[in-house]
Design an enzyme around this catalytic site. Structure first.
Site, PDB file in Angstrom:
ATOM      1  N   TYR A   1     -17.364  14.048 -16.833  1.00 21.76           N
ATOM      2  CA  TYR A   1     -17.476  12.702 -16.825  1.00 21.76           C
ATOM      3  C   TYR A   1     -18.617  12.673 -15.544  1.00 21.76           C
ATOM      4  CZ  TYR A   1     -17.110   7.726 -15.435  1.00 21.76           C
ATOM      5  OH  TYR A   1     -17.489   6.464 -15.077  1.00 21.76           O
TER       6      TYR A   1
ATOM      7  N   ASP B   1      -8.267  16.369 -16.036  1.00 18.38           N
ATOM      8  CA  ASP B   1      -8.282  14.832 -16.318  1.00 18.38           C
ATOM      9  C   ASP B   1      -7.931  14.974 -17.854  1.00 18.38           C
ATOM     10  OD1 ASP B   1      -9.277  12.369 -17.045  1.00 18.38           O
ATOM     11  OD2 ASP B   1     -10.927  12.444 -15.810  1.00 18.38           O
TER      12      ASP B   1
ATOM     13  N   LYS C   1      -8.101   3.558 -19.841  1.00 17.24           N
ATOM     14  CA  LYS C   1      -8.364   4.110 -20.873  1.00 17.24           C
ATOM     15  C   LYS C   1      -7.188   3.802 -22.071  1.00 17.24           C
ATOM     16  CE  LYS C   1     -12.350   5.226 -19.271  1.00 17.24           C
ATOM     17  NZ  LYS C   1     -12.389   4.742 -17.700  1.00 17.24           N
TER      18      LYS C   1
ATOM     19  N   ARG D   1       0.879  -1.342   0.127  1.00 17.01           N
ATOM     20  CA  ARG D   1      -0.008   0.039  -0.076  1.00 17.01           C
ATOM     21  C   ARG D   1       0.757   1.317   0.134  1.00 17.01           C
ATOM     22  NH1 ARG D   1      -2.794   2.160   4.507  1.00 17.01           N
ATOM     23  NH2 ARG D   1      -2.281  -0.081   5.716  1.00 17.01           N
TER      24      ARG D   1
END
Length: 389
Positions: free
Chosen positions: A108, A181, A206, A55
């Site tokens: 989005y 973004d 993406k 992590r």
């Protein structure tokens, strides 16, 4: 080096002294052993030291972070478990109750949802602007608690390209942190940090990975102080990237420039053909001269991108019927993979918006979104024609 070269030569660490593997190794270990308590304690001081726990850092994940920072021109990056993890992690790290966020109106749907949740839970005020006029930001940022500006390089699904140079310069002058973004453009078409952005986020799901087999996200920073503010939130939320997802993304990045050229060429060709079809009332692609963002797109982008949308004369029913008739294209969420995908935003990706919000964002009831892949353009058009017939 040019971006094509940087994409091929991803950042890697020596495997043994004096030699490197050509492919970044996949390190799946969730924990790393030490010989002394002091060394272990020292390694936990920050994000750039020795590896302790998955992590907090991982060799494969760090290779992705350094590669993305190099592609975007940033000083560093943080890899997340998803694009929404990146957006949520950054906003939660930077905002406090009572702060104000200025956001581009057409964003989005997931980003809309996060901002709405922050407003409801924590009293964060969200002010919407068109994204076309820096004066709107100046007016909205008069509030002393204005902290963050949220933009998209290419808006999903309308293809709007905001005035990035003007807005980012205004944000910097006002002391507002800018978050862009860049998922739909990728570093191949635009590098917002070079235009003045403070933070760039990606859904690596993406175009960066490009093969519809990864869930991931990333934030790239122009300033290391910002990265060090956000990193602890990543650790606390547990929104860190999975090593295997990072490895798959690194596998996809070397072909990113090649894929983006095909995505852009196919999308531009389909947009032109759709504009001449009797069943289509409007086509939204920033490389078309009739698109409202055409001049800005030509100024800040190296290509129009692989996403287009179009309005059908028959409204919502026509849009839903079209996406069920395609055969080469697939009816599926997401975008940016090598295959062509279609969706109906009003009932899927932007379902969180009511009719008024959909209209304000420029999303009609009959709007179809198409993520254009790298198939043969003739085959794609034949499929679209038969679905429209």
């Amino acid at each position: 080096m040019e971006l094509n070269t940087r994409a091929v030569h991803v950042v890697n660490e020596p495997f043994t002294e004096g030699s490197w593997p050509l492919s970044v190794p996949l390190v799946q270990s969730s924990a790393f052993a030490f010989e002394s308590a002091d060394e272990l304690a020292g390694a936990m001081a920050g994000p750039d030291g020795r590896y302790v726990y998955g992590r907090r850092g991982n060799p494969t994940v760090r290779a992705l972070e350094r590669t993305l920072a190099g592609l975007e021109g940033g000083v560093g990056a943080i890899a997340f478990a998803s694009g929404m993890g990146a957006i949520s992690g950054v906003l939660l790290a930077l905002l406090r109750p009572g702060d104000r966020v200025v956001a581009q109106r057409c964003l989005y749907g997931g980003t809309h949802a996060v901002l709405a949740d922050l407003a409801e839970r924590y009293g964060v005020e969200v002010v919407r602007i068109s994204g076309d006029d820096p004066a709107e930001l100046a007016a909205a940022a008069v509030h002393p608690a204005t902290r963050v500006l949220v933009l998209e390089t290419i808006a999903n699904p309308t293809g709007q390209v905001p005035d990035l140079p003007g807005l980012l310069a205004a944000a910097r002058a006002l002391g507002v942190t800018s978050l862009v973004d860049n998922s739909l453009a990728s570093p191949v078409l635009c590098r917002p940090l070079e235009l003045g952005a403070d933070i760039v986020v990606h859904s690596t799901t993406k175009y960066l990975s490009g093969h519809s087999d990864v869930l991931g996200g990333a934030a790239v920073f122009a300033d290391d102080e910002l990265r060090l503010r956000v990193w602890p939130r990543t650790v606390e939320l547990g929104a860190c990237a999975d090593p295997f997802a990072a490895w798959l993304t690194l596998r996809g990045i070397p072909t990113l420039p090649l894929r983006m050229r095909e995505h852009c060429a196919n999308a531009a060709a389909l947009a032109e053909l759709l504009a001449g079809h009797r069943a289509v009332t409007a086509v939204h692609h920033p490389w078309r001269p009739d698109h409202p963002s055409y001049a800005m797109a030509r100024k800040v982008l190296a290509g129009g991108g692989g996403l287009l949308s179009f309005e059908l004369a028959g409204g919502r029913e026509a849009g839903r019927a079209f996406i069920e008739r395609v055969r080469v294209a697939r009816l599926a969420l997401s975008l940016g993979g090598v295959e062509t995908l279609v969706t109906h935003p009003a009932s899927t990706s932007h379902r969180e918006l009511d009719e008024g919000e959909l209209a304000a964002a420029g999303i009609g009831a009959g709007l179809v979104r198409m993520s254009v892949g790298i198939e043969d353009a003739g085959d794609l058009w034949a499929d679209v024609e038969q679905a429209l017939a």
